[in-house]
Motif scaffolding. Structure first.
Motif, PDB file in Angstrom:
ATOM      1  N   SER A   6      61.009   7.070   9.269  1.00  0.00           N
ATOM      2  CA  SER A   6      61.175   7.986   8.132  1.00  0.00           C
ATOM      3  C   SER A   6      60.667   9.393   8.447  1.00  0.00           C
ATOM      4  O   SER A   6      59.943   9.993   7.660  1.00  0.00           O
ATOM      5  CB  SER A   6      60.466   7.440   6.897  1.00  0.00           C
ATOM      6  N   ILE A   7      61.067   9.911   9.619  1.00  0.00           N
ATOM      7  CA  ILE A   7      60.588  11.240   9.986  1.00  0.00           C
ATOM      8  C   ILE A   7      61.383  12.330   9.281  1.00  0.00           C
ATOM      9  O   ILE A   7      62.586  12.217   9.074  1.00  0.00           O
ATOM     10  CB  ILE A   7      60.609  11.480  11.510  1.00  0.00           C
ATOM     11  N   SER A   8      60.683  13.365   8.895  1.00  0.00           N
ATOM     12  CA  SER A   8      61.289  14.565   8.341  1.00  0.00           C
ATOM     13  C   SER A   8      60.711  15.751   9.104  1.00  0.00           C
ATOM     14  O   SER A   8      59.548  15.754   9.476  1.00  0.00           O
ATOM     15  CB  SER A   8      60.979  14.709   6.849  1.00  0.00           C
ATOM     16  N   LYS A   9      61.563  16.740   9.351  1.00  0.00           N
ATOM     17  CA  LYS A   9      61.129  17.924  10.083  1.00  0.00           C
ATOM     18  C   LYS A   9      61.929  19.123   9.596  1.00  0.00           C
ATOM     19  O   LYS A   9      63.138  19.031   9.407  1.00  0.00           O
ATOM     20  CB  LYS A   9      61.342  17.729  11.591  1.00  0.00           C
ATOM     21  N   GLN A  10      61.209  20.217   9.410  1.00  0.00           N
ATOM     22  CA  GLN A  10      61.837  21.450   8.980  1.00  0.00           C
ATOM     23  C   GLN A  10      61.317  22.578   9.861  1.00  0.00           C
ATOM     24  O   GLN A  10      60.117  22.650  10.125  1.00  0.00           O
ATOM     25  CB  GLN A  10      61.490  21.707   7.515  1.00  0.00           C
ATOM     26  N   ASN A  11      62.210  23.421  10.349  1.00  0.00           N
ATOM     27  CA  ASN A  11      61.836  24.602  11.129  1.00  0.00           C
ATOM     28  C   ASN A  11      62.162  25.815  10.279  1.00  0.00           C
ATOM     29  O   ASN A  11      63.324  26.178  10.129  1.00  0.00           O
ATOM     30  CB  ASN A  11      62.595  24.667  12.459  1.00  0.00           C
ATOM     31  N   GLY A  12      61.123  26.421   9.724  1.00  0.00           N
ATOM     32  CA  GLY A  12      61.352  27.532   8.792  1.00  0.00           C
ATOM     33  C   GLY A  12      62.086  27.010   7.575  1.00  0.00           C
ATOM     34  O   GLY A  12      61.659  26.054   6.947  1.00  0.00           O
ATOM     35  N   ARG A  13      63.220  27.600   7.302  1.00  0.00           N
ATOM     36  CA  ARG A  13      64.013  27.152   6.155  1.00  0.00           C
ATOM     37  C   ARG A  13      65.059  26.108   6.543  1.00  0.00           C
ATOM     38  O   ARG A  13      65.735  25.554   5.687  1.00  0.00           O
ATOM     39  CB  ARG A  13      64.691  28.356   5.503  1.00  0.00           C
ATOM     40  N   GLN A  14      65.209  25.866   7.873  1.00  0.00           N
ATOM     41  CA  GLN A  14      66.216  24.922   8.348  1.00  0.00           C
ATOM     42  C   GLN A  14      65.668  23.493   8.345  1.00  0.00           C
ATOM     43  O   GLN A  14      64.669  23.195   8.994  1.00  0.00           O
ATOM     44  CB  GLN A  14      66.676  25.281   9.759  1.00  0.00           C
ATOM     45  N   ILE A  15      66.333  22.612   7.631  1.00  0.00           N
ATOM     46  CA  ILE A  15      65.978  21.193   7.623  1.00  0.00           C
ATOM     47  C   ILE A  15      66.633  20.544   8.842  1.00  0.00           C
ATOM     48  O   ILE A  15      67.846  20.617   9.022  1.00  0.00           O
ATOM     49  CB  ILE A  15      66.435  20.506   6.328  1.00  0.00           C
ATOM     50  N   VAL A  16      65.815  19.916   9.690  1.00  0.00           N
ATOM     51  CA  VAL A  16      66.314  19.293  10.915  1.00  0.00           C
ATOM     52  C   VAL A  16      66.537  17.795  10.700  1.00  0.00           C
ATOM     53  O   VAL A  16      67.580  17.262  11.075  1.00  0.00           O
ATOM     54  CB  VAL A  16      65.338  19.541  12.091  1.00  0.00           C
ATOM     55  N   PHE A  17      65.559  17.111  10.105  1.00  0.00           N
ATOM     56  CA  PHE A  17      65.654  15.673   9.823  1.00  0.00           C
ATOM     57  C   PHE A  17      65.126  15.396   8.426  1.00  0.00           C
ATOM     58  O   PHE A  17      64.142  16.008   8.012  1.00  0.00           O
ATOM     59  CB  PHE A  17      64.801  14.844  10.807  1.00  0.00           C
ATOM     60  N   ILE A  18      65.757  14.473   7.739  1.00  0.00           N
ATOM     61  CA  ILE A  18      65.250  14.001   6.456  1.00  0.00           C
ATOM     62  C   ILE A  18      65.193  12.480   6.515  1.00  0.00           C
ATOM     63  O   ILE A  18      66.228  11.812   6.647  1.00  0.00           O
ATOM     64  CB  ILE A  18      66.151  14.426   5.275  1.00  0.00           C
ATOM     65  N   GLU A  19      63.985  11.927   6.516  1.00  0.00           N
ATOM     66  CA  GLU A  19      63.750  10.487   6.498  1.00  0.00           C
ATOM     67  C   GLU A  19      64.593   9.736   7.528  1.00  0.00           C
ATOM     68  O   GLU A  19      65.198   8.705   7.239  1.00  0.00           O
ATOM     69  CB  GLU A  19      63.984   9.924   5.097  1.00  0.00           C
ATOM     70  N   ALA A  20      64.614  10.251   8.764  1.00  0.00           N
ATOM     71  CA  ALA A  20      65.362   9.626   9.854  1.00  0.00           C
ATOM     72  C   ALA A  20      64.539   8.501  10.474  1.00  0.00           C
ATOM     73  O   ALA A  20      63.334   8.624  10.646  1.00  0.00           O
ATOM     74  CB  ALA A  20      65.710  10.665  10.911  1.00  0.00           C
ATOM     75  N   SER A  21      65.202   7.413  10.796  1.00  0.00           N
ATOM     76  CA  SER A  21      64.542   6.272  11.422  1.00  0.00           C
ATOM     77  C   SER A  21      65.394   5.743  12.569  1.00  0.00           C
ATOM     78  O   SER A  21      66.630   5.776  12.501  1.00  0.00           O
ATOM     79  CB  SER A  21      64.315   5.145  10.410  1.00  0.00           C
ATOM     80  N   ALA A  22      64.734   5.258  13.609  1.00  0.00           N
ATOM     81  CA  ALA A  22      65.418   4.654  14.745  1.00  0.00           C
ATOM     82  C   ALA A  22      64.396   3.866  15.545  1.00  0.00           C
ATOM     83  O   ALA A  22      63.193   4.102  15.445  1.00  0.00           O
ATOM     84  CB  ALA A  22      66.066   5.711  15.629  1.00  0.00           C
TER      85      ALA A  22
END
Length: 87
Positions: A6-22
């Protein structure tokens, strides 16, 4: 095993991942492809521990070896990319 939970990552205003799992099991081979800015390097940096996700958890089992060739290689002194990777 490498787990992304459930990773989430944002760079500045850009959302890169929302609750990604693998999960990557021992012996699996995977390829990661996508356009520039899609988050491929960010994902590898999180797996290597160079960056942390904003939310969620990345875990790498003890004894797992990760090979990673940074795109920021600098001067390779005239050596080929293959020679640099093997070194």
């Amino acid at each position: 095993m490498i787990r992304l939970e459930s990773i989430s990552k944002q760079n500045g205003r850009q959302i890169v991942f929302i609750e990604a799992s693998a999960a990557l099991q021992k012996g699996e081979k995977v390829g990661l492809v996508g356009p520039n800015g899609a988050g491929k390097t960010t994902l590898f940096r999180m797996i290597n521990g160079e960056e942390q996700p904003d939310e969620g958890q990345v875990s790498v089992d003890r004894g797992v070896t990760i090979g990673y060739f940074s795109q920021d290689v600098g001067d390779m002194s005239g050596r080929s990319a293959v020679a640099e990777v093997m070194d």
